[in-house]
Motif scaffolding. Structure first.
Motif, PDB file in Angstrom:
ATOM      1  N   GLN A 298       1.451  -0.947  -0.385  1.00 28.93           N
ATOM      2  CA  GLN A 298      -0.371   0.001   0.240  1.00 28.93           C
ATOM      3  C   GLN A 298       1.127   1.146   0.198  1.00 28.93           C
ATOM      4  O   GLN A 298       0.774   1.987  -0.601  1.00 28.93           O
ATOM      5  CB  GLN A 298      -1.112  -0.114   1.660  1.00 28.93           C
ATOM      6  CG  GLN A 298      -2.080  -0.781   0.980  1.00 28.93           C
ATOM      7  CD  GLN A 298      -3.404  -1.067   2.566  1.00 28.93           C
ATOM      8  OE1 GLN A 298      -3.495   0.408   2.492  1.00 28.93           O
ATOM      9  NE2 GLN A 298      -3.811  -1.864   2.695  1.00 28.93           N
ATOM     10  N   MET A 299       2.162   1.694   0.441  1.00 26.38           N
ATOM     11  CA  MET A 299       2.838   2.559   0.460  1.00 26.38           C
ATOM     12  C   MET A 299       3.832   2.400  -0.577  1.00 26.38           C
ATOM     13  O   MET A 299       3.479   3.621  -1.045  1.00 26.38           O
ATOM     14  CB  MET A 299       4.273   1.858   2.027  1.00 26.38           C
ATOM     15  CG  MET A 299       3.143   2.294   3.216  1.00 26.38           C
ATOM     16  SD  MET A 299       4.965   1.964   4.470  1.00 26.38           S
ATOM     17  CE  MET A 299       5.996   3.805   4.380  1.00 26.38           C
ATOM     18  N   TYR A 300       3.886   1.228  -1.138  1.00 24.49           N
ATOM     19  CA  TYR A 300       5.084   1.499  -3.108  1.00 24.49           C
ATOM     20  C   TYR A 300       3.541   2.147  -4.032  1.00 24.49           C
ATOM     21  O   TYR A 300       4.116   3.201  -4.378  1.00 24.49           O
ATOM     22  CB  TYR A 300       5.164   0.474  -2.515  1.00 24.49           C
ATOM     23  CG  TYR A 300       5.905   0.555  -4.556  1.00 24.49           C
ATOM     24  CD1 TYR A 300       6.832   0.560  -4.702  1.00 24.49           C
ATOM     25  CD2 TYR A 300       5.321  -0.403  -4.726  1.00 24.49           C
ATOM     26  CE1 TYR A 300       7.436   0.199  -5.688  1.00 24.49           C
ATOM     27  CE2 TYR A 300       5.124  -0.150  -6.439  1.00 24.49           C
ATOM     28  CZ  TYR A 300       6.389  -0.274  -7.006  1.00 24.49           C
ATOM     29  OH  TYR A 300       6.630   0.266  -8.443  1.00 24.49           O
ATOM     30  N   ASN A 301       1.989   1.883  -3.625  1.00 29.20           N
ATOM     31  CA  ASN A 301       0.874   1.866  -5.173  1.00 29.20           C
ATOM     32  C   ASN A 301       0.813   3.618  -4.359  1.00 29.20           C
ATOM     33  O   ASN A 301       0.285   4.133  -5.409  1.00 29.20           O
ATOM     34  CB  ASN A 301      -0.133   0.856  -4.627  1.00 29.20           C
ATOM     35  CG  ASN A 301       0.399  -0.189  -4.948  1.00 29.20           C
ATOM     36  OD1 ASN A 301       0.887  -0.289  -5.920  1.00 29.20           O
ATOM     37  ND2 ASN A 301      -0.338  -0.991  -4.410  1.00 29.20           N
ATOM     38  N   ASN A 302       0.772   4.104  -3.212  1.00 30.65           N
ATOM     39  CA  ASN A 302       0.746   5.016  -2.355  1.00 30.65           C
ATOM     40  C   ASN A 302       1.928   5.898  -3.230  1.00 30.65           C
ATOM     41  O   ASN A 302       1.623   7.677  -2.180  1.00 30.65           O
ATOM     42  CB  ASN A 302       0.482   5.158  -1.191  1.00 30.65           C
ATOM     43  CG  ASN A 302      -1.396   5.168  -1.216  1.00 30.65           C
ATOM     44  OD1 ASN A 302      -1.955   5.652  -1.525  1.00 30.65           O
ATOM     45  ND2 ASN A 302      -1.359   3.828  -0.740  1.00 30.65           N
ATOM     46  N   ARG A 303       2.911   5.638  -3.260  1.00 33.27           N
ATOM     47  CA  ARG A 303       4.324   6.052  -3.535  1.00 33.27           C
ATOM     48  C   ARG A 303       4.871   7.377  -1.906  1.00 33.27           C
ATOM     49  O   ARG A 303       5.481   7.904  -2.817  1.00 33.27           O
ATOM     50  CB  ARG A 303       3.788   7.838  -4.729  1.00 33.27           C
ATOM     51  CG  ARG A 303       3.597   7.452  -5.876  1.00 33.27           C
ATOM     52  CD  ARG A 303       3.445   7.878  -7.366  1.00 33.27           C
ATOM     53  NE  ARG A 303       2.873   7.771  -8.381  1.00 33.27           N
ATOM     54  CZ  ARG A 303       2.536   8.833  -9.385  1.00 33.27           C
ATOM     55  NH1 ARG A 303       3.316   9.914  -8.892  1.00 33.27           N
ATOM     56  NH2 ARG A 303       2.362   8.276 -10.046  1.00 33.27           N
ATOM     57  N   ALA A 304       4.554   6.314  -1.240  1.00 34.23           N
ATOM     58  CA  ALA A 304       5.329   6.706   0.047  1.00 34.23           C
ATOM     59  C   ALA A 304       6.734   6.078   0.090  1.00 34.23           C
ATOM     60  O   ALA A 304       7.144   6.261   1.130  1.00 34.23           O
ATOM     61  CB  ALA A 304       4.383   6.070   1.273  1.00 34.23           C
ATOM     62  N   ILE A 305       7.370   5.089  -0.507  1.00 32.54           N
ATOM     63  CA  ILE A 305       7.728   4.002  -1.074  1.00 32.54           C
ATOM     64  C   ILE A 305       8.402   4.440  -1.970  1.00 32.54           C
ATOM     65  O   ILE A 305       7.863   4.018  -3.169  1.00 32.54           O
ATOM     66  CB  ILE A 305       9.000   3.378  -0.383  1.00 32.54           C
ATOM     67  CG1 ILE A 305       7.228   2.306  -0.418  1.00 32.54           C
ATOM     68  CG2 ILE A 305       8.042   3.338   1.384  1.00 32.54           C
ATOM     69  CD1 ILE A 305       7.543   1.089   0.275  1.00 32.54           C
ATOM     70  N   ASP A 306      10.014   3.967  -2.517  1.00 25.67           N
ATOM     71  CA  ASP A 306       9.916   3.921  -4.197  1.00 25.67           C
ATOM     72  C   ASP A 306      10.547   2.457  -4.995  1.00 25.67           C
ATOM     73  O   ASP A 306      10.035   1.982  -5.506  1.00 25.67           O
ATOM     74  CB  ASP A 306      11.420   4.497  -4.038  1.00 25.67           C
ATOM     75  CG  ASP A 306      11.245   6.295  -4.251  1.00 25.67           C
ATOM     76  OD1 ASP A 306      10.586   6.204  -4.419  1.00 25.67           O
ATOM     77  OD2 ASP A 306      12.647   7.033  -3.960  1.00 25.67           O
ATOM     78  N   THR A 307      10.272   1.522  -3.934  1.00 30.57           N
ATOM     79  CA  THR A 307      10.766   0.967  -4.047  1.00 30.57           C
ATOM     80  C   THR A 307       9.760  -0.739  -3.876  1.00 30.57           C
ATOM     81  O   THR A 307       9.453  -0.933  -2.487  1.00 30.57           O
ATOM     82  CB  THR A 307      12.510  -0.230  -4.134  1.00 30.57           C
ATOM     83  OG1 THR A 307      12.849  -0.714  -2.571  1.00 30.57           O
ATOM     84  CG2 THR A 307      13.310   0.123  -4.577  1.00 30.57           C
TER      85      THR A 307
END
Length: 637
Positions: A298-307
């Motif tokens: 969810q963090m990745y899909n929300n661009r809160a993390i890059d990888t």
């Protein structure tokens, strides 16, 4: 010829004017950067030969030399990777982390990390019979202006209830744990925990930048204010931060770093729980499996993390609720690694992190890490004679939400044979009474895991050979403080399947690299305090004795609350007084008993002798009579 000459002069003047305009623009740029420099020099980009434009008209055009503009040197920095490391806390078996959820006044909520599932949920204020004594109060969705309950059209985690129009979720786990709730969304951000907020050097928030506890508390409150700000209010936050930067310089970089990791969390508002969810220390649970619903995804899909990467560094803390490791979202914090990262192949096992076991060995000389072993000495190892197909029958998963490690019952004959060869006894299946010093001498299990299936061209060296993980007795056996017995935590049976649990992962920085379908293990003491302060935490011997454990627990209680220490000292004093009083009573009773025995002995002798005037007898006579009658005190008692 006058016309062409005038035309040439006009062209030259126009060119000079353009150059002058360029210089003027460059000066404006320089003034912008030099606003932060006390030694501002407005002439920094001007050429001395062009200091006066009016003098150029009197010069012969043939001698004019127009120099190219001197552009400022611009250093292009690489983009900052969206990676964040936060503390993990010791729960009743598994570990948990904290997220701040909601807006207006974000509420701290703790989530048990479970790589064996995908769903995310916390108890809400409507939760019935959901237990108590958790780390934080239940989430009150009514206090968050950004909370949105999902409708049937937005149902991602559960199923639509046509009667209510709500998206309802029901989840069951092995061991009888369960919970149910309604799906919703709200803003969330990884938290560095209550109290001192983020002294990590990557965020420029060090102990030296905080002069008082009051300033730290102010930084904490300001952090929660910014987390609760809506996306369209970011400009207001920036303006507020700029105006306050002179007052609280340390909080500004930290504020904006927190914003970078803010994301919309899709989770369940639990309305009921069952099993250990009622007694666990953390509020809820965060699935870390291979699913779009898991926390890291969810963090990745929300661009809160890059990888699509995260790492869990798991340590053991003897005290519940204390920091016991670190979670890195968006990568791997290499500062935690105390050995090179070794990789095994990752695959999806029904949406969970599946791995493969090649072999299992028994290292006779023990050892806590692979570095403690010499693999050239083949006689130090006893091979567990079982094939790879049996070891991996039904699949093997890495599950941080399971405390113990479980493998198939089919492994037992081969493990018992190898264990009998090394120790003279079978591998324990029941608690045993043994000292910590003896447990330390037990063999270490070595798991040979299947390495990457193919060579991958990456920025770091990743070998294609199998990798090995040490599983020492400090992790496959555990002291029960109540029974004072060691219990096996490596269990063979058919109830749970093949699960590599938290105790196997402990003592390692475990890197889940989903981008490349690899899992890495590096030896680590997982000291999050070291990351924050640069000062290593005091290490506790994994084979600590019961006596030292009691002393350590008491010392820890005294540090947390001096009144507890005073009460304990008072109890010790009372206990000492009780022992002295009991000893005095026993001594007095003994003396009194001996006196009565003496009296009764004398009376018995008098009756036997039959003499009327006993007062004439000498002490020697009484002694002879006592010896003659061989009086037995027990009969009188």
């Amino acid at each position: 010829m006058t016309g062409p000459k005038i035309y040439f002069i006009w062209i030259t003047s126009f060119t000079i004017a353009v150059s002058a305009a360029t210089i003027s623009i460059e000066e404006q740029h320089q003034r912008t950067f030099s606003d932060y420099d006390d030694n501002d020099n407005d002439e920094v980009f001007k050429d001395p030969s062009m200091s006066s434009l009016s003098s150029l008209n009197a010069m012969d055009t043939a001698s004019i030399s127009i120099l190219p503009p001197q552009l400022p040197t611009i250093t292009v920095l690489p983009p900052i990777k969206k990676q964040i490391t936060i503390p993990m806390y010791q729960g009743y078996g598994a570990h948990y982390v904290q997220l701040d959820v909601g807006s207006s006044n974000p509420q701290p909520q703790t989530f048990l990390l479970d790589t064996g599932s995908a769903s995310i949920g916390v108890p809400c204020n409507e939760c019935i019979d959901c237990g108590s004594k958790r780390s934080h109060a239940d989430f009150n969705q009514n206090l968050s202006r950004s909370y949105q309950e999902s409708t049937c059209e937005d149902c991602h985690m559960g199923k639509c209830d046509l009667d209510t129009g709500r998206c309802m979720i029901e989840t069951n786990y092995l061991g009888g744990c369960s919970w149910s709730g309604k799906e919703g969304t709200d803003w969330a951000v990884p938290s560095f925990g209550d109290g001192w907020q983020q002294r990590h050097k990557d965020h420029n928030f060090s102990p030296s930048s905080i002069t008082s506890i009051g300033e730290a508390s102010s930084a904490t409150n300001r952090l929660r204010t910014i987390i609760g700000t809506e996306e369209n209010d970011i400009s207001e936050v920036k303006s507020s931060s700029s105006s306050s930067s002179s007052k609280s310089h340390s909080t500004t970089p930290f504020d904006f770093d927190v914003i970078r990791h803010k994301f919309k969390l899709d989770f369940a508002c639990m309305t009921s729980t069952g099993g250990q969810f009622k007694t666990q220390l953390s509020n809820g649970i965060a699935g870390m499996g291979l699913s779009t619903l898991s926390l890291w995804m969810q963090m990745y899909n929300n661009r809160a993390i890059d990888t699509k990467q995260f790492s869990m560094c798991v340590s053991k803390n003897l005290f519940f609720g204390e920091i016991a490791g670190a979670l890195t979202l968006g990568g791997n914090d290499e500062r935690l690694n105390q050995s090179p990262m070794r990789y095994m192949q990752l695959h999806s096992e029904d949406g969970m992190h599946g791995v493969g076991i090649r072999k299992i060995h028994v290292h006779k000389s023990g050892g806590e890490t692979i570095a403690d072993m010499d693999f050239t000495k083949l006689d130090d190892f006893e091979h567990v004679k079982v094939d790879s197909a049996t070891l991996n029958d039904g699949g093997v998963i890495l599950d941080s939400g399971t405390t113990n490690t479980y493998l198939s019952e089919k492994l037992r004959p081969a493990l018992d044979e190898a264990w009998l060869e090394v120790t003279g006894q079978k591998f324990p299946t029941e608690p045993i009474k043994i000292s910590s010093a003896e447990i330390k001498k037990w063999p270490t299990l070595v798991f040979q895991m299947k390495g990457p299936e193919k060579s991958i061209n990456l920025d770091i060296d990743r070998t294609t050979s199998d990798m090995k993980v040490a599983f020492p007795s400090s992790r496959y056996m555990q002291l029960n403080a109540r029974t004072k017995m060691f219990e096996p935590r490596f269990i063979l049976g058919e109830d749970y399947g093949n699960i590599i649990g938290e105790n196997f992962m402990r003592g390692h920085n475990v890197f889940f690299d989903v981008d490349n379908w690899l899992v890495g293990f590096a030896d680590s003491d997982c000291d999050y305090k070291y990351l924050e302060t640069g000062t290593p935490s005091e290490k506790v011997d994994p084979y600590i004795s019961r006596k030292d454990l009691n002393t350590l627990v008491r010392s820890h209680m005294c540090e947390k609350n001096k009144w507890i220490c005073i009460v304990l000292s008072f109890i010790d004093s009372l206990y000492l007084i009780f022992l002295l009083a009991a000893a005095a009573i026993v001594l007095q009773s003994y003396i009194e008993t001996r006196r009565k025995i003496r009296i009764l002995s004398v009376e018995s002798l008098r009756n036997e002798d039959g003499e009327k005037d006993q007062s004439k007898r000498s002490t020697k006579d009484w002694a002879k009579l006592l010896q003659k009658n061989s009086f037995e005190p027990c009969e009188i008692c």
